[in-house]
Design a protein around this motif. Structure first.
Motif, PDB file in Angstrom:
ATOM      1  N   ARG A   8      18.138  45.433  -7.432  1.00  0.00           N
ATOM      2  CA  ARG A   8      19.074  45.398  -8.369  1.00  0.00           C
ATOM      3  C   ARG A   8      18.984  45.037  -9.789  1.00  0.00           C
ATOM      4  O   ARG A   8      19.115  45.691 -10.349  1.00  0.00           O
ATOM      5  CB  ARG A   8      20.301  43.877  -8.106  1.00  0.00           C
ATOM      6  N   TYR A   9      17.877  43.442 -10.492  1.00  0.00           N
ATOM      7  CA  TYR A   9      17.711  43.466 -11.208  1.00  0.00           C
ATOM      8  C   TYR A   9      16.296  43.811 -11.770  1.00  0.00           C
ATOM      9  O   TYR A   9      15.625  44.080 -12.869  1.00  0.00           O
ATOM     10  CB  TYR A   9      18.092  42.061 -11.542  1.00  0.00           C
ATOM     11  N   GLY A  10      15.582  44.199 -10.808  1.00  0.00           N
ATOM     12  CA  GLY A  10      14.264  44.552 -11.129  1.00  0.00           C
ATOM     13  C   GLY A  10      13.420  43.464 -11.135  1.00  0.00           C
ATOM     14  O   GLY A  10      11.606  43.103 -12.033  1.00  0.00           O
ATOM     15  N   TYR A  11      13.561  41.625 -11.107  1.00  0.00           N
ATOM     16  CA  TYR A  11      12.870  40.625 -11.315  1.00  0.00           C
ATOM     17  C   TYR A  11      13.413  39.890 -10.655  1.00  0.00           C
ATOM     18  O   TYR A  11      14.751  39.480 -10.348  1.00  0.00           O
ATOM     19  CB  TYR A  11      12.316  40.413 -12.298  1.00  0.00           C
TER      20      TYR A  11
ATOM     21  N   GLY B   2       5.451  27.769 -14.933  1.00  0.00           N
ATOM     22  CA  GLY B   2       5.750  26.160 -15.334  1.00  0.00           C
ATOM     23  C   GLY B   2       5.974  25.443 -13.666  1.00  0.00           C
ATOM     24  O   GLY B   2       5.879  26.177 -12.940  1.00  0.00           O
ATOM     25  N   PHE B   3       6.383  24.259 -13.539  1.00  0.00           N
ATOM     26  CA  PHE B   3       7.203  23.479 -12.375  1.00  0.00           C
ATOM     27  C   PHE B   3       8.186  23.248 -12.898  1.00  0.00           C
ATOM     28  O   PHE B   3       9.337  23.003 -13.939  1.00  0.00           O
ATOM     29  CB  PHE B   3       5.980  22.166 -12.751  1.00  0.00           C
ATOM     30  N   ARG B   4       8.987  23.107 -12.177  1.00  0.00           N
ATOM     31  CA  ARG B   4      10.688  23.033 -11.588  1.00  0.00           C
ATOM     32  C   ARG B   4      10.390  20.912 -12.003  1.00  0.00           C
ATOM     33  O   ARG B   4      10.256  20.824 -10.916  1.00  0.00           O
ATOM     34  CB  ARG B   4      10.641  23.250 -10.058  1.00  0.00           C
ATOM     35  N   ARG B   5      11.518  21.049 -11.962  1.00  0.00           N
ATOM     36  CA  ARG B   5      11.651  19.412 -12.926  1.00  0.00           C
ATOM     37  C   ARG B   5      12.108  18.499 -11.963  1.00  0.00           C
ATOM     38  O   ARG B   5      11.218  17.514 -12.056  1.00  0.00           O
ATOM     39  CB  ARG B   5      12.540  19.561 -14.044  1.00  0.00           C
ATOM     40  N   GLY B   6      12.558  19.059 -10.564  1.00  0.00           N
ATOM     41  CA  GLY B   6      13.319  18.275  -9.891  1.00  0.00           C
ATOM     42  C   GLY B   6      11.942  17.433  -9.103  1.00  0.00           C
ATOM     43  O   GLY B   6      11.826  16.448  -8.538  1.00  0.00           O
ATOM     44  N   ASP B   7      11.161  18.421  -9.042  1.00  0.00           N
ATOM     45  CA  ASP B   7       9.880  18.250  -7.174  1.00  0.00           C
ATOM     46  C   ASP B   7       9.512  18.974  -7.659  1.00  0.00           C
ATOM     47  O   ASP B   7       7.975  18.637  -6.879  1.00  0.00           O
ATOM     48  CB  ASP B   7      10.626  19.375  -5.906  1.00  0.00           C
ATOM     49  N   ALA B   8       8.716  19.469  -8.974  1.00  0.00           N
ATOM     50  CA  ALA B   8       7.660  20.050 -10.034  1.00  0.00           C
ATOM     51  C   ALA B   8       6.807  21.223  -8.419  1.00  0.00           C
ATOM     52  O   ALA B   8       5.237  21.324  -9.002  1.00  0.00           O
ATOM     53  CB  ALA B   8       6.469  19.155  -9.562  1.00  0.00           C
ATOM     54  N   ALA B   9       7.879  21.369  -7.743  1.00  0.00           N
ATOM     55  CA  ALA B   9       7.298  23.035  -7.329  1.00  0.00           C
ATOM     56  C   ALA B   9       6.970  24.377  -8.477  1.00  0.00           C
ATOM     57  O   ALA B   9       8.017  25.019  -9.450  1.00  0.00           O
ATOM     58  CB  ALA B   9       8.061  23.781  -6.799  1.00  0.00           C
ATOM     59  N   PRO B  10       5.849  25.290  -8.119  1.00  0.00           N
ATOM     60  CA  PRO B  10       5.101  26.060  -9.546  1.00  0.00           C
ATOM     61  C   PRO B  10       6.531  26.823  -9.531  1.00  0.00           C
ATOM     62  O   PRO B  10       6.922  27.687  -8.560  1.00  0.00           O
ATOM     63  CB  PRO B  10       4.123  26.516  -8.700  1.00  0.00           C
ATOM     64  N   ILE B  11       7.167  27.652 -10.503  1.00  0.00           N
ATOM     65  CA  ILE B  11       7.849  28.506 -11.020  1.00  0.00           C
ATOM     66  C   ILE B  11       7.273  29.818 -11.331  1.00  0.00           C
ATOM     67  O   ILE B  11       6.687  29.680 -11.670  1.00  0.00           O
ATOM     68  CB  ILE B  11       9.270  28.239 -11.579  1.00  0.00           C
ATOM     69  N   VAL B  12       7.600  30.871 -10.717  1.00  0.00           N
ATOM     70  CA  VAL B  12       7.137  32.283 -11.142  1.00  0.00           C
ATOM     71  C   VAL B  12       8.055  33.070 -11.494  1.00  0.00           C
ATOM     72  O   VAL B  12       9.581  33.056 -10.683  1.00  0.00           O
ATOM     73  CB  VAL B  12       6.200  33.229  -9.706  1.00  0.00           C
ATOM     74  N   ARG B  13       8.119  34.274 -12.429  1.00  0.00           N
ATOM     75  CA  ARG B  13       8.838  35.534 -12.498  1.00  0.00           C
ATOM     76  C   ARG B  13       8.099  36.421 -11.753  1.00  0.00           C
ATOM     77  O   ARG B  13       6.934  36.839 -11.805  1.00  0.00           O
ATOM     78  CB  ARG B  13       9.167  35.542 -13.753  1.00  0.00           C
ATOM     79  N   LEU B  14       8.839  37.293 -10.201  1.00  0.00           N
ATOM     80  CA  LEU B  14       8.212  38.241  -9.810  1.00  0.00           C
ATOM     81  C   LEU B  14       9.055  39.476 -10.489  1.00  0.00           C
ATOM     82  O   LEU B  14      10.156  39.220 -10.669  1.00  0.00           O
ATOM     83  CB  LEU B  14       8.199  38.447  -7.940  1.00  0.00           C
ATOM     84  N   GLU B  15       7.638  40.125 -10.518  1.00  0.00           N
ATOM     85  CA  GLU B  15       8.911  41.332 -11.515  1.00  0.00           C
ATOM     86  C   GLU B  15       8.481  42.999 -10.793  1.00  0.00           C
ATOM     87  O   GLU B  15       6.773  42.902  -9.994  1.00  0.00           O
ATOM     88  CB  GLU B  15       8.510  41.584 -12.475  1.00  0.00           C
ATOM     89  N   PHE B  16       8.895  43.649 -10.677  1.00  0.00           N
ATOM     90  CA  PHE B  16       8.091  45.900 -10.013  1.00  0.00           C
ATOM     91  C   PHE B  16       7.647  45.609 -12.071  1.00  0.00           C
ATOM     92  O   PHE B  16       7.069  44.911 -12.877  1.00  0.00           O
ATOM     93  CB  PHE B  16       8.606  46.122 -10.602  1.00  0.00           C
ATOM     94  N   ALA B  17       5.522  45.756 -10.914  1.00  0.00           N
ATOM     95  CA  ALA B  17       4.737  46.440 -12.312  1.00  0.00           C
ATOM     96  C   ALA B  17       4.779  47.811 -12.877  1.00  0.00           C
ATOM     97  O   ALA B  17       3.867  48.732 -12.477  1.00  0.00           O
ATOM     98  CB  ALA B  17       3.854  46.224 -11.196  1.00  0.00           C
ATOM     99  N   LEU B  18       5.316  47.925 -13.948  1.00  0.00           N
ATOM    100  CA  LEU B  18       5.938  49.717 -14.566  1.00  0.00           C
ATOM    101  C   LEU B  18       5.081  49.425 -15.827  1.00  0.00           C
ATOM    102  O   LEU B  18       5.564  48.432 -16.913  1.00  0.00           O
ATOM    103  CB  LEU B  18       7.703  49.385 -14.966  1.00  0.00           C
ATOM    104  N   ASP B  19       4.319  50.445 -15.621  1.00  0.00           N
ATOM    105  CA  ASP B  19       3.126  50.425 -17.499  1.00  0.00           C
ATOM    106  C   ASP B  19       4.044  50.974 -17.964  1.00  0.00           C
ATOM    107  O   ASP B  19       3.903  51.713 -17.560  1.00  0.00           O
ATOM    108  CB  ASP B  19       2.218  50.437 -16.861  1.00  0.00           C
ATOM    109  N   GLU B  20       4.820  51.213 -18.803  1.00  0.00           N
ATOM    110  CA  GLU B  20       5.334  51.976 -19.850  1.00  0.00           C
ATOM    111  C   GLU B  20       5.862  51.265 -20.919  1.00  0.00           C
ATOM    112  O   GLU B  20       4.397  50.876 -21.695  1.00  0.00           O
ATOM    113  CB  GLU B  20       6.474  51.191 -19.987  1.00  0.00           C
TER     114      GLU B  20
END
Length: 159
Positions: free
Chosen positions: A30-33, A141-159
């Protein structure tokens, strides 16, 4: 031993884990990421890759196969039982229960066909010439509560 056992459990029972993954897949379409933890993103990635590979060839069979991951459940309305339900006679309880079960489900905002159509018409055509690797991850970076690594997953559109 976990020899030849694929996938991560993510600390959830299988039905909840599948619901989580389906929700992440639908958000990606729906949103692409999606911004989530690294382990969740690593679990969603192969599912998305397979969906985009399916969607590159538009056929009825591939659309129906993609509905497995993009299906939206239509929730039933929360119905309250009458106040004195437990004091009713068994026959009357059965009638009330049948009325509750007979209520029509409430329509959701996005139908399954909307997700499938968007995947096949908007997302997949951009990857026709690409042999694979339709997604990419950026570490945030890392989540504040439990220091879990946070990522942004997105479609690899080379525009």
């Amino acid at each position: 031993m976990r020899h030849r056992v694929q996938g991560r459990k993510l600390g959830l029972p299988s039905d909840q884990r599948m619901a989580l993954l389906k929700g992440l897949v639908k958000q990606m379409v729906r949103y692409g990421y999606v911004v989530t933890t690294e382990t969740r993103a690593k679990e969603v990635r192969p599912i998305l890759e397979k969906l985009v590979t399916l969607a590159r060839e538009d056929s009825l069979h591939h659309r129906r196969m993609s509905e497995k991951w993009l299906a939206t459940e239509t929730p039933r309305r929360a119905v309250r039982k009458p106040q004195n339900f437990n004091q009713l006679s068994p026959n009357h309880k059965a009638k009330v229960t049948e009325k509750i079960k007979a209520r029509k489900p409430v329509a959701t905002n996005n139908a399954t066909s909307d997700y499938v159509h968007h995947l096949f018409t908007s997302i997949a055509p951009k990857f026709i010439d690409r042999p694979g690797g339709y997604t990419r991850m950026f570490k945030l970076g890392f989540r504040r509560g439990d220091a879990a690594p946070i990522v942004r997953l997105e479609f690899a559109l080379d525009e």
